[in-house]
Design an enzyme around this catalytic site. Structure first.
Site, PDB file in Angstrom:
ATOM      1  CG  ASP A   3      -1.976   1.333   1.575  1.00  0.00           C
ATOM      2  OD1 ASP A   3      -1.578   2.072   0.665  1.00  0.00           O
ATOM      3  OD2 ASP A   3      -2.664   1.338   2.509  1.00  0.00           O
ATOM      4  CB  ILE A   4       1.709   3.953  -2.243  1.00  0.00           C
ATOM      5  CG1 ILE A   4       2.777   4.550  -2.917  1.00  0.00           C
ATOM      6  CG2 ILE A   4       0.213   4.743  -2.659  1.00  0.00           C
ATOM      7  CD1 ILE A   4       2.789   5.264  -4.258  1.00  0.00           C
ATOM      8  CG  ASN A  39      -9.630  13.935  -9.460  1.00  0.00           C
ATOM      9  OD1 ASN A  39      -9.359  15.222  -9.186  1.00  0.00           O
ATOM     10  ND2 ASN A  39     -10.143  13.169  -8.595  1.00  0.00           N
ATOM     11  N   GLY A  45      -9.690   5.222  -5.940  1.00  0.00           N
ATOM     12  CA  GLY A  45      -8.614   4.375  -5.985  1.00  0.00           C
ATOM     13  C   GLY A  45      -7.359   5.065  -5.122  1.00  0.00           C
ATOM     14  CB  VAL A  46      -3.740   5.327  -5.756  1.00  0.00           C
ATOM     15  CG1 VAL A  46      -3.578   6.264  -6.826  1.00  0.00           C
ATOM     16  CG2 VAL A  46      -2.553   5.491  -4.651  1.00  0.00           C
ATOM     17  CG  ASP A  47      -6.939  11.513  -5.866  1.00  0.00           C
ATOM     18  OD1 ASP A  47      -6.035  12.033  -5.058  1.00  0.00           O
ATOM     19  OD2 ASP A  47      -7.611  12.148  -6.647  1.00  0.00           O
ATOM     20  CB  SER A  53      -3.422   6.017 -16.437  1.00  0.00           C
ATOM     21  OG  SER A  53      -3.205   7.308 -16.180  1.00  0.00           O
ATOM     22  N   GLY A  95      -6.138   1.971 -13.329  1.00  0.00           N
ATOM     23  CA  GLY A  95      -7.252   1.597 -12.634  1.00  0.00           C
ATOM     24  C   GLY A  95      -8.390   2.071 -13.199  1.00  0.00           C
ATOM     25  CB  ILE A  96     -11.289   4.534 -12.498  1.00  0.00           C
ATOM     26  CG1 ILE A  96     -10.719   5.749 -11.991  1.00  0.00           C
ATOM     27  CG2 ILE A  96     -12.163   3.659 -11.312  1.00  0.00           C
ATOM     28  CD1 ILE A  96     -11.541   6.587 -11.285  1.00  0.00           C
TER      29      ILE A  96
END
Length: 174
Positions: free
Chosen positions: A8-9, A22, A30-32, A119, A121-122
């Protein structure tokens, strides 16, 4: 100089972690979403200031904030492209996201940086193609500077981890 982790980052102690943000910089999925949640409101407040000043972050560009409660010192927010059949400059934009993140790290005396799989993921960028671009862009950048000592690719899932393992063995930087 290059490491690969299945992790996990938000748990990686480095000078900077990269957020696959975004254009609004206001958090998302997601990660964001994970970075904003783990880092706390301080990151969002700094992102809001950047937004008020420059209107967000364009695809391929990067901005920097503190890391709030994360074990990093900074978060570099970059916006990767949404995959649209590869017909809208997606590969170049993804490379720019990595390159601009590294340039920002270098400009801010950041010695260690960790990247998620931007980029994939979604935004649906093909994972193997995204990994090739990420690795090649990082390797090319590292030949131009000695300011960055360590780059860590952090994969949350086994599929990306296996792709990176294969590609990194081919490129021999580990």
């Amino acid at each position: 100089m290059i490491e690969l982790l299945l992790n996990d980052i938000t748990k990686i102690p480095v000078d900077a972690i990269v957020n696959a943000a975004n254009t609004s910089l206001l958090g998302g999925g997601g990660v964001d979403g994970a970075i904003h949640k783990a880092g706390g409101k301080e990151i969002l407040q700094e992102c809001q200031k950047i937004r008020n000043k420059q209107g967000g972050c364009k695809v391929g560009e990067a901005v920097i904030t503190s890391a709030g409660k994360l074990p990093a010192k900074f978060v570099i927010h970059t916006v990767g492209p949404v995959w649209n059949n590869g017909k809208h400059n997606e590969e170049s934009l993804l490379s720019s996201a990595y390159k601009n993140s590294l340039k920002l790290a270098s400009d801010n005396q950041i010695l260690s940086i960790s990247f998620p799989n931007i980029s994939t993921g979604i935004y649906k960028f093909p994972k193997e193609k995204a990994a090739e671009i990420a690795i090649q862009t990082v390797l090319n950048f590292l030949t131009t500077t000695d300011k960055i000592e360590k780059v860590i690719f952090v994969c949350l899932d086994k599929e990306n981890y296996n792709i990176y393992t294969k590609l990194l063995k081919q490129n021999n930087p580990l």
